[in-house]
Structure formats: C-alpha cells, structure tokens
Design a protein around this motif. Structure first.
Motif, short mmCIF file in Angstrom:
data_model
loop_
_atom_site.label_atom_id
_atom_site.label_comp_id
_atom_site.label_asym_id
_atom_site.label_seq_id
_atom_site.Cartn_x
_atom_site.Cartn_y
_atom_site.Cartn_z
N TYR A 16 0.96 -1.31 -0.17
CA TYR A 16 -0.02 0.06 -0.08
C TYR A 16 0.96 1.31 -0.10
O TYR A 16 0.54 2.31 -0.73
CB TYR A 16 -0.94 0.08 1.30
N SER A 17 1.88 1.21 0.93
CA SER A 17 2.82 2.41 0.80
C SER A 17 3.51 2.74 -0.31
O SER A 17 3.42 3.73 -0.99
CB SER A 17 3.94 2.26 2.05
N LEU A 18 3.98 1.48 -1.21
CA LEU A 18 4.42 1.69 -2.35
C LEU A 18 3.63 2.23 -3.44
O LEU A 18 3.84 3.27 -4.18
CB LEU A 18 5.29 0.01 -3.07
N ALA A 19 2.37 1.81 -3.26
CA ALA A 19 1.29 2.38 -4.30
C ALA A 19 1.12 4.03 -4.04
O ALA A 19 0.82 4.63 -4.91
CB ALA A 19 -0.14 1.37 -4.40
N ALA A 20 0.80 4.05 -2.94
CA ALA A 20 0.57 5.72 -2.29
C ALA A 20 1.72 6.45 -2.85
O ALA A 20 1.31 7.68 -2.91
CB ALA A 20 0.27 5.54 -0.89
N ASP A 21 2.82 5.89 -2.84
CA ASP A 21 4.11 7.00 -3.18
C ASP A 21 4.57 6.87 -4.67
O ASP A 21 5.30 7.58 -4.97
CB ASP A 21 5.50 6.23 -2.35
N GLN A 22 3.66 6.04 -5.33
CA GLN A 22 3.97 5.87 -6.62
C GLN A 22 3.79 7.55 -7.32
O GLN A 22 2.54 8.12 -7.21
CB GLN A 22 2.92 5.07 -7.40
N GLN A 23 4.67 7.90 -8.08
CA GLN A 23 4.65 9.18 -8.69
C GLN A 23 3.47 9.13 -9.77
O GLN A 23 3.49 8.34 -10.63
CB GLN A 23 5.97 9.66 -9.41
N GLN A 24 2.58 10.25 -9.76
CA GLN A 24 1.46 10.26 -10.62
C GLN A 24 1.79 11.37 -11.41
O GLN A 24 2.42 12.47 -11.39
CB GLN A 24 0.07 10.79 -9.86
N VAL A 25 1.55 11.16 -13.00
CA VAL A 25 2.09 11.94 -13.96
C VAL A 25 1.13 12.16 -14.97
O VAL A 25 0.47 11.33 -15.44
CB VAL A 25 3.46 11.33 -14.62
N GLN A 50 10.19 3.86 -15.04
CA GLN A 50 11.05 4.24 -13.71
C GLN A 50 10.00 4.26 -12.76
O GLN A 50 10.19 4.84 -11.69
CB GLN A 50 11.50 5.59 -14.08
N GLY A 51 8.71 3.54 -12.80
CA GLY A 51 7.75 3.34 -11.55
C GLY A 51 6.57 4.37 -11.70
O GLY A 51 5.83 4.41 -10.71
N ALA A 52 6.47 5.39 -12.52
CA ALA A 52 5.38 6.21 -12.39
C ALA A 52 4.01 5.87 -13.00
O ALA A 52 4.06 4.97 -13.93
CB ALA A 52 5.91 7.76 -13.20
N GLN A 53 2.82 6.12 -12.47
CA GLN A 53 1.68 6.07 -13.15
C GLN A 53 1.27 7.08 -13.91
O GLN A 53 1.45 8.38 -13.62
CB GLN A 53 0.58 5.76 -12.01
N VAL A 54 1.22 6.76 -15.35
CA VAL A 54 1.30 7.90 -16.50
C VAL A 54 -0.39 7.98 -16.91
O VAL A 54 -0.87 6.99 -17.18
CB VAL A 54 2.22 7.76 -17.39
N ASP A 55 -0.91 9.30 -17.02
CA ASP A 55 -2.23 9.29 -17.43
C ASP A 55 -2.10 10.32 -18.87
O ASP A 55 -1.32 11.31 -18.66
CB ASP A 55 -3.22 10.10 -16.55
N ILE A 56 -2.53 9.88 -19.81
CA ILE A 56 -2.27 10.94 -20.93
C ILE A 56 -3.61 11.56 -21.53
O ILE A 56 -4.73 10.76 -21.66
CB ILE A 56 -1.71 9.73 -22.40
N LEU A 57 -3.40 12.66 -21.64
CA LEU A 57 -4.59 13.47 -22.24
C LEU A 57 -4.21 13.93 -23.72
O LEU A 57 -3.34 14.75 -23.83
CB LEU A 57 -4.87 14.56 -21.35
N LEU A 58 -4.92 13.60 -24.69
CA LEU A 58 -4.92 13.87 -25.96
C LEU A 58 -5.74 14.72 -26.46
O LEU A 58 -6.86 14.63 -26.51
CB LEU A 58 -4.80 12.74 -27.11
N CYS A 59 -5.47 16.19 -27.01
CA CYS A 59 -6.26 17.11 -27.47
C CYS A 59 -5.75 17.38 -29.08
O CYS A 59 -4.71 17.30 -29.46
CB CYS A 59 -5.98 18.40 -26.82
N ASP A 60 -6.69 18.25 -29.49
CA ASP A 60 -6.57 18.66 -31.00
C ASP A 60 -6.01 17.69 -31.81
O ASP A 60 -6.40 16.71 -31.77
CB ASP A 60 -5.68 20.01 -30.84
#
Length: 139
Positions: A16-25, A50-60
């Motif tokens: 849980y601690s690892l998931a909570a500490d995961q960098q959100q991008v 490198q361990g980040a949780q990445v969310d991608i927003l595509l526009c235009d």
C-alpha cells in the motif's frame, strides 16, 4: 500464527505504501507535430519504466493517434509511430483519453477510439491536475 499474521500485515502495508508513493504524472499532448507526439510518448513510456503511473490526455490534432487504425510517420531510430508508442504505454498500464472537446469538434464518436481510450471528464481531469504531488507535462 502471530508471525504469519504479522508478516501478512507488513506485506499489505508495504505494498500500500509503495502504491501511495507512486509518482502520478499527466502528459497533455496537443501538438500536431509527429516528433512532439513521439517524444511525449517516449517520455511517458520512460516514466512508466521508472515506476510512475502515467495518464495521457490527447487534444486537438494529437487526439488523432487515439483513433482506431491510426498510423502516421515512423520516427527514427526505432521506426515507430506515436500511435505505436501510445499502445506501448497503454499495455504497461497508462491511461489515455481524448479531451472533452475532441470528439464533438472533429466529427468522431467514442466508437472511433481505440480500445481503452475514452473521452475525458473535465471535472475528473481538473481534480486530477490539482493533486498536490502530481506532475503535469505538456507537449
């Protein structure tokens, strides 16, 4: 029995601690440039590795890489398209969405989007962008 329960407790709280500490991008991409799209997707994939949780927003025009059958120019040195790089990020657990304005202003529908890609909800996206420890990167 106590040792087993204690071990399970530490294992559960550690993960849980690892998931909570995961960098959100959040990577926002609106550029029509193939190189800008490619670099955004290369970096999204690298951040994931490198361990980040990445969310991608595509526009235009960048939203076009979210469409079924998206192709595009292959970029050197690996001869991959931005759409292929997006697929790689999705397979590794990234989320991707097109901005709320994309579908109604391009004549496309949600059925035209590749599997796993949705239209962003502005309220949810706005809340995500305001998260204290989230990094937001724009292309």
């Amino acid at each position: 029995m106590k040792k087993t329960l204690l071990a399970l407790f530490f294992a559960a709280t550690s993960s849980y601690s690892l998931a909570a500490d995961q960098q959100q991008v959040t990577v926002t991409l609106a550029s029509a440039s193939t190189m800008a799209q490619g670099m955004a997707m290369v970096l999204a994939n690298q951040m994931q590795e490198q361990g980040a949780q990445v969310d991608i927003l595509l526009c235009d025009k960048a939203g076009d890489i979210a469409l079924k059958g998206a192709t595009g120019d292959a970029l050197k040195p690996n001869n991959v398209t931005p759409a292929q790089l997006l697929d790689g990020a999705l397979k590794k657990g990234a989320t991707a969405s097109v901005c709320a304005l994309y579908l109604p202003n391009t004549g496309h529908s949600a059925d035209d989007l590749r599997d796993g890609i949705t239209a962003a909800n502005p309220a949810t996206m706005g809340a995500n962008l305001l998260e204290k420890n989230r990094k937001v990167i724009g292309f």
